[in-house]
Scaffold this motif. Sequence first.
Motif, mmCIF file in Angstrom:
data_model
loop_
_atom_site.group_PDB
_atom_site.id
_atom_site.type_symbol
_atom_site.label_atom_id
_atom_site.label_comp_id
_atom_site.label_asym_id
_atom_site.label_seq_id
_atom_site.Cartn_x
_atom_site.Cartn_y
_atom_site.Cartn_z
ATOM 1 N N LEU A 387 0.653 -1.254 0.001
ATOM 2 C CA LEU A 387 -0.026 0.083 -0.146
ATOM 3 C C LEU A 387 0.812 1.136 -0.113
ATOM 4 O O LEU A 387 0.422 2.355 -0.196
ATOM 5 C CB LEU A 387 -0.791 -0.074 0.975
ATOM 6 N N GLY A 388 2.007 0.958 0.338
ATOM 7 C CA GLY A 388 3.073 2.149 0.226
ATOM 8 C C GLY A 388 3.357 3.034 1.505
ATOM 9 O O GLY A 388 4.429 3.643 1.594
ATOM 10 N N ALA A 389 2.360 2.927 2.369
ATOM 11 C CA ALA A 389 2.629 3.341 3.619
ATOM 12 C C ALA A 389 1.517 2.491 4.717
ATOM 13 O O ALA A 389 0.835 1.839 4.105
ATOM 14 C CB ALA A 389 2.205 4.911 3.733
ATOM 15 N N VAL A 390 1.696 2.611 6.032
ATOM 16 C CA VAL A 390 0.769 1.979 6.825
ATOM 17 C C VAL A 390 -0.416 2.966 6.877
ATOM 18 O O VAL A 390 -0.561 4.055 6.872
ATOM 19 C CB VAL A 390 1.686 2.188 8.463
ATOM 20 N N HIS A 391 -1.687 1.813 6.854
ATOM 21 C CA HIS A 391 -2.809 2.540 6.579
ATOM 22 C C HIS A 391 -3.818 1.643 7.864
ATOM 23 O O HIS A 391 -3.593 0.645 8.208
ATOM 24 C CB HIS A 391 -3.447 2.317 5.423
ATOM 25 N N GLN A 411 -3.954 -11.269 6.031
ATOM 26 C CA GLN A 411 -2.661 -11.017 7.037
ATOM 27 C C GLN A 411 -2.180 -9.578 6.631
ATOM 28 O O GLN A 411 -2.269 -9.117 5.454
ATOM 29 C CB GLN A 411 -1.495 -12.005 6.833
ATOM 30 N N THR A 412 -1.530 -8.701 7.830
ATOM 31 C CA THR A 412 -1.010 -7.203 7.254
ATOM 32 C C THR A 412 0.607 -7.393 8.025
ATOM 33 O O THR A 412 0.796 -8.236 8.663
ATOM 34 C CB THR A 412 -1.742 -6.440 8.281
ATOM 35 N N SER A 413 1.083 -6.356 7.299
ATOM 36 C CA SER A 413 2.502 -6.468 7.874
ATOM 37 C C SER A 413 3.004 -4.865 7.748
ATOM 38 O O SER A 413 2.541 -4.257 6.683
ATOM 39 C CB SER A 413 3.368 -7.393 7.187
ATOM 40 N N ASN A 414 3.772 -4.593 8.474
ATOM 41 C CA ASN A 414 4.759 -3.196 8.379
ATOM 42 C C ASN A 414 5.856 -3.368 7.465
ATOM 43 O O ASN A 414 6.254 -2.337 6.894
ATOM 44 C CB ASN A 414 4.733 -2.600 9.705
ATOM 45 N N SER A 440 -4.005 -2.673 10.921
ATOM 46 C CA SER A 440 -3.166 -1.489 10.143
ATOM 47 C C SER A 440 -2.042 -2.406 9.520
ATOM 48 O O SER A 440 -1.634 -3.584 10.015
ATOM 49 C CB SER A 440 -2.841 -0.482 11.178
ATOM 50 N N GLY A 441 -1.351 -1.845 8.451
ATOM 51 C CA GLY A 441 -0.215 -2.293 7.875
ATOM 52 C C GLY A 441 0.042 -1.558 6.713
ATOM 53 O O GLY A 441 -0.915 -0.945 5.859
ATOM 54 N N ARG A 442 1.164 -1.663 6.086
ATOM 55 C CA ARG A 442 1.534 -1.359 4.814
ATOM 56 C C ARG A 442 1.453 -2.364 3.818
ATOM 57 O O ARG A 442 1.008 -2.096 2.407
ATOM 58 C CB ARG A 442 3.026 -1.039 4.631
ATOM 59 N N TYR A 443 1.605 -3.505 4.016
ATOM 60 C CA TYR A 443 1.383 -4.670 3.321
ATOM 61 C C TYR A 443 0.278 -5.645 3.735
ATOM 62 O O TYR A 443 -0.034 -5.921 4.872
ATOM 63 C CB TYR A 443 2.563 -5.694 3.288
ATOM 64 N N VAL A 444 -0.505 -6.048 2.698
ATOM 65 C CA VAL A 444 -1.668 -7.176 2.912
ATOM 66 C C VAL A 444 -2.012 -7.994 2.119
ATOM 67 O O VAL A 444 -1.648 -7.812 0.957
ATOM 68 C CB VAL A 444 -2.937 -6.175 2.890
ATOM 69 N N GLN A 463 -9.286 -6.192 -3.377
ATOM 70 C CA GLN A 463 -9.411 -4.645 -2.738
ATOM 71 C C GLN A 463 -9.547 -4.424 -1.594
ATOM 72 O O GLN A 463 -9.935 -5.286 -0.720
ATOM 73 C CB GLN A 463 -10.689 -4.155 -3.358
ATOM 74 N N VAL A 464 -8.188 -3.593 -1.019
ATOM 75 C CA VAL A 464 -8.124 -3.386 0.385
ATOM 76 C C VAL A 464 -8.470 -1.985 0.756
ATOM 77 O O VAL A 464 -8.020 -0.834 0.040
ATOM 78 C CB VAL A 464 -6.592 -3.431 0.813
#
Length: 467
Positions: A387-391, A411-414, A440-444, A463-464
């Motif tokens: 996602l380019g940044a943590v959301h 799953q999510t990850s920073n 939250s996370g940058r990667y999903v 879609q996230v």
Amino acid sequence: MYLERHVRPRRETPPATGRAAWKGRLRAVAGALVLAVGLITPVATATAMPAGAGAAAPATVPAPPAGFSLTWSDDFTGASGSGVNTGTWKYDTGPGSGFGTGEIETMTNSTANVYQDGAGHLVLKALHSGSDPRAGWTSGRIETQAATFGAPAGGVVMMQASIQQPNVTTANGAGYWPAFWMLGSTLRSGTPWPTSGEVDILEDINGRSSVFGTLHCGTNPGGPCNESTGIGSGERGCSGCQTGYHTYAVQIDRSVSPEQIRWYLDGNNYFTLSANRVDATTWANAVDHPFFIIFDLAMGGGFPDAFGGGPNSATVSGGQLNVDYVAVYNKAPGGGGGTGTNLSQGRPTTASSTEAPGTVAANATDGNTSSRWSSAFSDPQWLQVDLGAVHQLSHVVLNWEAAYGKAFQLQTSNDGSNWTTVYSTSGGTGGVQDVNVSGSGRYVRMYGTQRGTPYGYSLWEFQVFGF
């Protein structure tokens, strides 16, 4: 209300794909819809929404109504004379006779018929050549590449556009048939019309300065929805809609029981249809899924014929359907501050494997439900978006092809290495799954551990949503 001509790849046998063509139906004829001019009903004032209506078009897409968030929009800011963005829209081309509604125009992708005017408007223009009023017409029709606009269970979705109808009258507009409408996403994956659902947000015919709103569902002909007429508002007066911009909208509300579809003109609710008007299966098949959006300007056909016919020798060439913006707004289940925006579209996407060169990971986040990602035929497999940044995340939509995940985790990850599971199921259903998540996370990523078919995992769209 159109007969549909679309082609969509479907999985047949591993690893090949085939192509299935499918069609819709003849739209409404006279009968229940024909109203005398003197019987046109003025639009009733009811619960209002921000409208942005009037003679002048708004400068920008309006802010979301209270409780909603903006999911998607197009403000048509392209250069003067340019075509539409084909990453967002696709042209429906060919003779109107192929749509099954009696139309006589040919739909083209020419900028003579479909273009942006450089002042923030989409223009669909009907042009005539020759001396025969029943031949020689060209016009335009486009639909969104994405078929992802809908309400999750417990939520609300609103589709709205600011439109100036063709500036014609009953004296010189016989045969004109402008429309702003949408079709169920399941039509693109093989569910027949009208089972898959159609919602007509705006239709007018013959320059009558009116509006019709309609739901099509069930079976054709007849069935619970009285096809091919559908269940509709009838003709409603639309004063000034030929000479100025007005807003046309629908809300699909799945937060109430029974569920509702509500039609609006300039923020005024003029027609409401409740789910208990038909049986539960018919409603769910037609309404409880995403849609894709269509604009078109037809000439002639069954609907204009039901109100006197046309075009004729007095029909003017060059009438335009002008669109200032189109927007989709969502309200999250529970009525909170909205579902957030789609954070994943166009973002870098990777996967554990791909089945073939044409089914790469990026296809799942390109906003195009005609392309898909598919994996190798083994477990486990994953699809991951940066996602380019943590959301902060609100929900994830998985639009599965026939090859779906029976057991998977979200799953999510920073950092792309250390993962937190925010959702897990061993009873995946396929189709369109809209999953509420908190985290939250940058990667999903979707991490699949059990396939629902002998094939791999395959997603039309991943879609996230979040903030």
